[in-house]
Design a protein around this motif. Structure first.
Motif, PDB file in Angstrom:
ATOM      1  N   THR A 181      17.974  -8.544  -2.350  1.00  0.00           N
ATOM      2  CA  THR A 181      17.516  -9.933  -2.295  1.00  0.00           C
ATOM      3  C   THR A 181      16.465 -10.252  -3.349  1.00  0.00           C
ATOM      4  N   ASP A 182      15.678  -9.257  -3.727  1.00  0.00           N
ATOM      5  CA  ASP A 182      14.676  -9.479  -4.780  1.00  0.00           C
ATOM      6  C   ASP A 182      14.327  -8.153  -5.434  1.00  0.00           C
ATOM      7  N   ASP A 183      13.432  -8.215  -6.395  1.00  0.00           N
ATOM      8  CA  ASP A 183      13.118  -7.033  -7.203  1.00  0.00           C
ATOM      9  C   ASP A 183      12.221  -6.055  -6.464  1.00  0.00           C
ATOM     10  N   ALA A 184      11.365  -6.561  -5.580  1.00  0.00           N
ATOM     11  CA  ALA A 184      10.539  -5.656  -4.780  1.00  0.00           C
ATOM     12  C   ALA A 184      11.418  -4.770  -3.902  1.00  0.00           C
ATOM     13  N   ALA A 185      12.505  -5.335  -3.372  1.00  0.00           N
ATOM     14  CA  ALA A 185      13.414  -4.550  -2.536  1.00  0.00           C
ATOM     15  C   ALA A 185      14.094  -3.451  -3.342  1.00  0.00           C
ATOM     16  N   ILE A 186      14.398  -3.733  -4.610  1.00  0.00           N
ATOM     17  CA  ILE A 186      15.026  -2.723  -5.470  1.00  0.00           C
ATOM     18  C   ILE A 186      14.070  -1.553  -5.699  1.00  0.00           C
ATOM     19  N   LEU A 187      12.823  -1.868  -6.016  1.00  0.00           N
ATOM     20  CA  LEU A 187      11.847  -0.801  -6.252  1.00  0.00           C
ATOM     21  C   LEU A 187      11.587  -0.005  -4.980  1.00  0.00           C
ATOM     22  N   GLN A 188      11.458  -0.706  -3.855  1.00  0.00           N
ATOM     23  CA  GLN A 188      11.183  -0.028  -2.591  1.00  0.00           C
ATOM     24  C   GLN A 188      12.326   0.905  -2.212  1.00  0.00           C
ATOM     25  N   ALA A 189      13.572   0.467  -2.452  1.00  0.00           N
ATOM     26  CA  ALA A 189      14.734   1.284  -2.096  1.00  0.00           C
ATOM     27  C   ALA A 189      14.764   2.592  -2.880  1.00  0.00           C
ATOM     28  N   SER A 190      14.148   2.593  -4.053  1.00  0.00           N
ATOM     29  CA  SER A 190      14.126   3.810  -4.866  1.00  0.00           C
ATOM     30  C   SER A 190      12.919   4.692  -4.541  1.00  0.00           C
ATOM     31  N   GLY A 191      12.110   4.255  -3.567  1.00  0.00           N
ATOM     32  CA  GLY A 191      10.944   5.036  -3.173  1.00  0.00           C
ATOM     33  C   GLY A 191       9.649   4.567  -3.777  1.00  0.00           C
ATOM     34  N   GLY A 192       9.681   3.497  -4.586  1.00  0.00           N
ATOM     35  CA  GLY A 192       8.463   2.979  -5.195  1.00  0.00           C
ATOM     36  C   GLY A 192       7.623   2.182  -4.211  1.00  0.00           C
ATOM     37  N   LYS A 193       6.319   2.274  -4.345  1.00  0.00           N
ATOM     38  CA  LYS A 193       5.390   1.557  -3.469  1.00  0.00           C
ATOM     39  C   LYS A 193       5.174   0.134  -3.994  1.00  0.00           C
ATOM     40  N   VAL A 194       5.290  -0.829  -3.098  1.00  0.00           N
ATOM     41  CA  VAL A 194       5.069  -2.238  -3.452  1.00  0.00           C
ATOM     42  C   VAL A 194       3.869  -2.748  -2.670  1.00  0.00           C
ATOM     43  N   HIS A 195       2.810  -3.053  -3.385  1.00  0.00           N
ATOM     44  CA  HIS A 195       1.585  -3.535  -2.749  1.00  0.00           C
ATOM     45  C   HIS A 195       1.697  -5.043  -2.514  1.00  0.00           C
ATOM     46  N   VAL A 196       1.292  -5.477  -1.334  1.00  0.00           N
ATOM     47  CA  VAL A 196       1.370  -6.899  -0.979  1.00  0.00           C
ATOM     48  C   VAL A 196       0.015  -7.557  -1.200  1.00  0.00           C
ATOM     49  N   VAL A 197       0.045  -8.698  -1.909  1.00  0.00           N
ATOM     50  CA  VAL A 197      -1.162  -9.510  -2.090  1.00  0.00           C
ATOM     51  C   VAL A 197      -0.917 -10.873  -1.457  1.00  0.00           C
ATOM     52  N   MET A 198      -1.993 -11.576  -1.183  1.00  0.00           N
ATOM     53  CA  MET A 198      -1.864 -12.875  -0.546  1.00  0.00           C
ATOM     54  C   MET A 198      -1.190 -13.864  -1.490  1.00  0.00           C
ATOM     55  N   GLY A 199      -0.142 -14.524  -0.992  1.00  0.00           N
ATOM     56  CA  GLY A 199       0.543 -15.555  -1.767  1.00  0.00           C
ATOM     57  C   GLY A 199      -0.191 -16.878  -1.702  1.00  0.00           C
ATOM     58  N   HIS A 200       0.526 -17.951  -1.964  1.00  0.00           N
ATOM     59  CA  HIS A 200      -0.082 -19.282  -1.955  1.00  0.00           C
ATOM     60  C   HIS A 200       0.936 -20.284  -1.429  1.00  0.00           C
ATOM     61  N   GLU A 201       0.490 -21.147  -0.525  1.00  0.00           N
ATOM     62  CA  GLU A 201       1.394 -22.118   0.104  1.00  0.00           C
ATOM     63  C   GLU A 201       2.039 -23.056  -0.921  1.00  0.00           C
ATOM     64  N   GLU A 202       1.346 -23.342  -2.015  1.00  0.00           N
ATOM     65  CA  GLU A 202       1.899 -24.290  -2.986  1.00  0.00           C
ATOM     66  C   GLU A 202       3.001 -23.671  -3.853  1.00  0.00           C
ATOM     67  N   THR A 203       3.117 -22.351  -3.816  1.00  0.00           N
ATOM     68  CA  THR A 203       4.127 -21.693  -4.647  1.00  0.00           C
ATOM     69  C   THR A 203       5.469 -21.703  -3.917  1.00  0.00           C
TER      70      THR A 203
END
Length: 382
Positions: A181-203
């Motif tokens: 569904t997105d690029d973070a999912a691709i990296l995570q599926a390969s074992g890469g760590k994806v750090h989450v930061v706070m998004g923004h409602e206007e985005t």
């Protein structure tokens, strides 16, 4: 460390509807995509901006990106995943070390959000902006509630998603036959760590016409300096078989005399916009003594005023033109005039008004010696 923004603009936007891909629709004076591109061009930590486009959209892209300092666009693939990979391969050839992958249909990207993603990349191979899910979630079957979903730990993913380019390109190459569904999912599926930061409602992502209206409202709310100004112009009749009014050729027994095409409507409107910016008038910017403006389409003048508003970070909120003449009749051409002005200014039709009146056969217009026009423009600036 070289940072690039990869803007994914190859989609068709079928859920939005309409005849044009949503990323090229007008948004307060500029194509939606241009707002997205400008947000990354304006960020001091972004060195390059690359856009992935559909093979059929090159002309649309060139118009939307005119004057912007961008890398040459790359043609996308049949899926978003393939489009992103095409962009990543191009950026690898540019020596880019980290990349921000962003949806073209998210035009409002606060600089602080980009900062958070880049900061997370210092210690992590991937970074994802996301917002907590605050509404209750229900599973629905055949139109009826069939259960509840625990929202604890659930977040809404946004873009830009940030990655070390070597890591994300390698995972894209390895994920050739899988669908994510997105690029973070691709990296995570390969074992890469994806750090989450706070998004923004206007985005928010523009998916429906209602989303586009919401983005318009958000932009207008940011622009608190509201300015209105007027413009006025007159041209006398001369020999000819048509007049040009508000960008439309109107058959008539005479023509209007002027150094350019003598379009009183566009001249008055250009003056109104320049006046709202306090940047002089049409005569100062396009002096009639300069031969390069002889016979020129007055759309050139109005487009200049439009671009000056954009250069100041503003938008055109509304324009109103009144044509003053006994003849020709304006009514049959009014809708075409409104459409042409909206096209030049890149604003929606409901922000353009064209009216006509006579002077009851009084004065020079009453004697049919010429045509006058007055215009009002409302501009919102930061």
């Amino acid at each position: 460390m070289t940072t690039a923004a990869l803007i994914v603009a190859a989609g068709r936007g079928t859920r939005f509807g309409g005849t044009s891909p949503k990323q090229y629709l007008p948004l307060l004076g500029a194509p939606l995509l241009r707002w997205t591109l400008q947000a990354f061009l304006d960020h001091p930590a972004v060195d390059h901006v690359l856009t992935v486009i559909h093979e059929d959209d090159r002309q649309l892209f060139d118009a939307a990106a005119s004057g912007l300092s961008l890398l040459p666009p790359v043609t996308g693939g049949a899926t978003r995943q393939l489009s992103v990979r095409a962009g990543l391969e191009a950026l690898a050839r540019q020596g880019v070390t980290q990349v921000l992958i962003h949806d073209a249909a998210r035009p409002l990207v606060p600089a602080a959000l980009i900062d958070r993603v880049l900061a997370a990349l210092k210690d992590n191979p991937g970074a994802l902006p996301a917002l907590p899910v605050v509404d209750s979630l229900r599973r629905v079957t055949d139109g009826f509630v069939s259960g509840s979903v625990d929202r604890d730990g659930l977040m809404r993913a946004q873009t830009p998603q940030g990655f070390r380019l070597g890591d994300i390109l390698a995972t894209h190459r390895a994920a050739d036959h899988e669908d994510f569904t997105d690029d973070a999912a691709i990296l995570q599926a390969s074992g890469g760590k994806v750090h989450v930061v706070m998004g923004h409602e206007e985005t928010l992502k523009v998916t429906t016409p209602e989303d586009l209206l919401q983005v318009e409202r958000l932009i207008l709310n940011r622009l608190g300096d509201i300015r209105s100004a007027s413009g006025f112009d007159v041209h006398r009749f001369t020999d000819g078989d048509h007049v040009t009014l508000c960008g439309v050729r109107v058959p008539h027994t005479q023509a209007l005399l002027g150094h350019s095409d003598a379009d009183v409507g566009l001249h008055a409107l250009t003056d109104a916009l320049l006046g709202a910016l306090a940047e002089g008038d049409i005569g100062a910017v396009f002096p009639p003594s300069d031969p390069q403006w002889r016979g020129v389409d007055s759309a050139v003048f109005l487009a200049h005023a439009r671009d000056r508003v954009a250069a100041r970070g503003g938008v055109i909120a509304h324009v109103d033109v009144t044509l003053i003449c006994e003849r020709p009749k304006i009514g049959p051409h009014r809708d075409q005039m409104r459409g042409r002005i909206a096209e030049i200014l890149r604003i929606s039709l409901d922000r353009v008004s064209v009216k006509a009146t006579t002077t009851e056969e009084l004065g020079f217009t009453g004697r049919r010696e010429g045509i006058a026009a007055q215009a009002m423009a409302t501009v919102r600036l930061p």
